[in-house]
Design an enzyme around this catalytic site. Structure first.
Site, short mmCIF file in Angstrom:
data_model
loop_
_atom_site.label_atom_id
_atom_site.label_comp_id
_atom_site.label_asym_id
_atom_site.label_seq_id
_atom_site.Cartn_x
_atom_site.Cartn_y
_atom_site.Cartn_z
N PRO A 20 0.81 -1.10 0.02
CA PRO A 20 -0.06 0.02 0.08
C PRO A 20 0.92 1.27 -0.07
CG PRO A 20 0.05 -0.73 2.11
CD PRO A 20 0.65 -2.19 1.15
N LYS B 286 3.92 6.32 3.82
CA LYS B 286 3.23 5.05 3.89
C LYS B 286 3.23 4.48 5.41
CE LYS B 286 5.78 3.44 -0.20
NZ LYS B 286 6.56 2.67 -0.69
N ARG C 214 10.88 -5.38 -9.52
CA ARG C 214 9.52 -4.82 -9.72
C ARG C 214 9.45 -4.79 -11.15
NH1 ARG C 214 11.57 -1.02 -5.78
NH2 ARG C 214 10.36 -1.31 -3.81
#
Length: 289
Positions: free
Chosen positions: A2, A61, A273
């Site tokens: 998230p 975050k 990623r």
């Protein structure tokens, strides 16, 4: 993971449903959920019981709950699959319930930390001396995020120019700017027409200001619809998913037409990623001779 919008959605829910309530009891159902609390589960439960939760605060975050009248905060780390849910006390336990917090009032709801993969958790930490917002000392090195009114744009631009790196790496460097992850970095770079490997030393002040504006715009747009939820793991405190993934312009759109020029979007492996970009709108930097 998230990113800022998803964590802010959770923070707002906790502010509405948890702030000002006094903890009556804490039950730790899995030791990994408090592994960042060195004194262990019994100490975590004992120290939190009887405390009143302040207004939840977020930086990037990271999310924390200051304890009223104490120089201690509860730091929440959501990890890959962590959820902070406000549930009726009589609701069935979730399969992956890790921590339960009950309150000393008649509201009939409790706070639950649910985490399928057990990468996240809760922990108690001393706050930075003199910090007005109860900033936990373990995250004092985290930079302010782009939605923070105290974010210093000039300092950020100078740090970008001085750092010998590429623009996407800089966006994900939480010591420079916090809250930006892979999804929103790709979205902001697409909007700014910047390739992810563009050297930061080449960014002019107007271009870095433009990029920062796009970061803020995409995050605010995501916040307006509850964040980005690709599966049931990213939810607000009521268990509801966001739906910003329907509006993504770059991330996850490999081989789909660019919404700006129609060229097929591409995906490239990047730091364990992926980076999504338009090869026409976001041309790669020229190789240095």
């Amino acid at each position: 993971m998230p990113e800022l919008p998803e964590v802010e959605v959770v923070r707002r829910g906790l502010e509405r449903w948890v702030a000002g309530r006094t903890v009556a009891a804490v039950e730790v159902l899995h030791p990994r959920a408090v592994r960042r609390h060195p004194a262990g589960a019994p100490d975590f439960a004992a120290r939190l019981t009887g405390q009143t939760i302040g207004v939840p605060i977020r930086r990037g975050k990271y999310l924390w709950l200051p304890l009223a009248g104490r120089d201690v905060s509860v730091l929440g780390h959501l990890g890959m699959s962590g959820q902070l849910l406000v549930q009726p006390q009589d609701a069935p336990d979730e399969k992956h319930l890790r921590i339960r917090v009950r309150f000393a009032d008649s509201a009939g709801t409790e706070l639950r930390f649910v985490d399928q993969r057990t990468f996240g958790g809760l922990s108690l930490h001393d706050t930075v001396p003199g910090s007005p917002d109860g900033l936990p000392d373990v995250i004092a090195h985290i930079a302010r995020d782009p939605l923070d009114p105290l974010f210093d744009e000039t300092a950020y631009h100078l740090a970008l120019r001085a750092k010998r790196t590429t623009v996407k790496r800089a966006l994900l460097d939480q010591s420079l700017i916090s809250g930006v992850g892979n999804i929103y970095a790709d979205e902001a770079l697409w909007r700014a027409r910047l390739h992810y490997e563009r050297p930061t030393a080449d960014l002019t002040r107007p271009k870095s200001r433009e990029l920062l504006g796009h970061v803020r715009d995409v995050m605010n747009a995501a916040l307006a619809v509850g964040g980005t939820s690709f599966d049931s793991l990213y939810v607000n405190v009521n268990g509801e998913s966001g739906y910003f993934e329907r509006s993504l312009d770059a991330y996850g759109r490999e081989d789909e037409p660019c919404r700006r020029c129609g060229t097929a979007m591409r995906r490239r492996p990047w730091m364990n990623r992926s980076s999504y970009f338009c090869p026409r709108c976001q041309r790669p930097p020229r190789a240095s001779s």
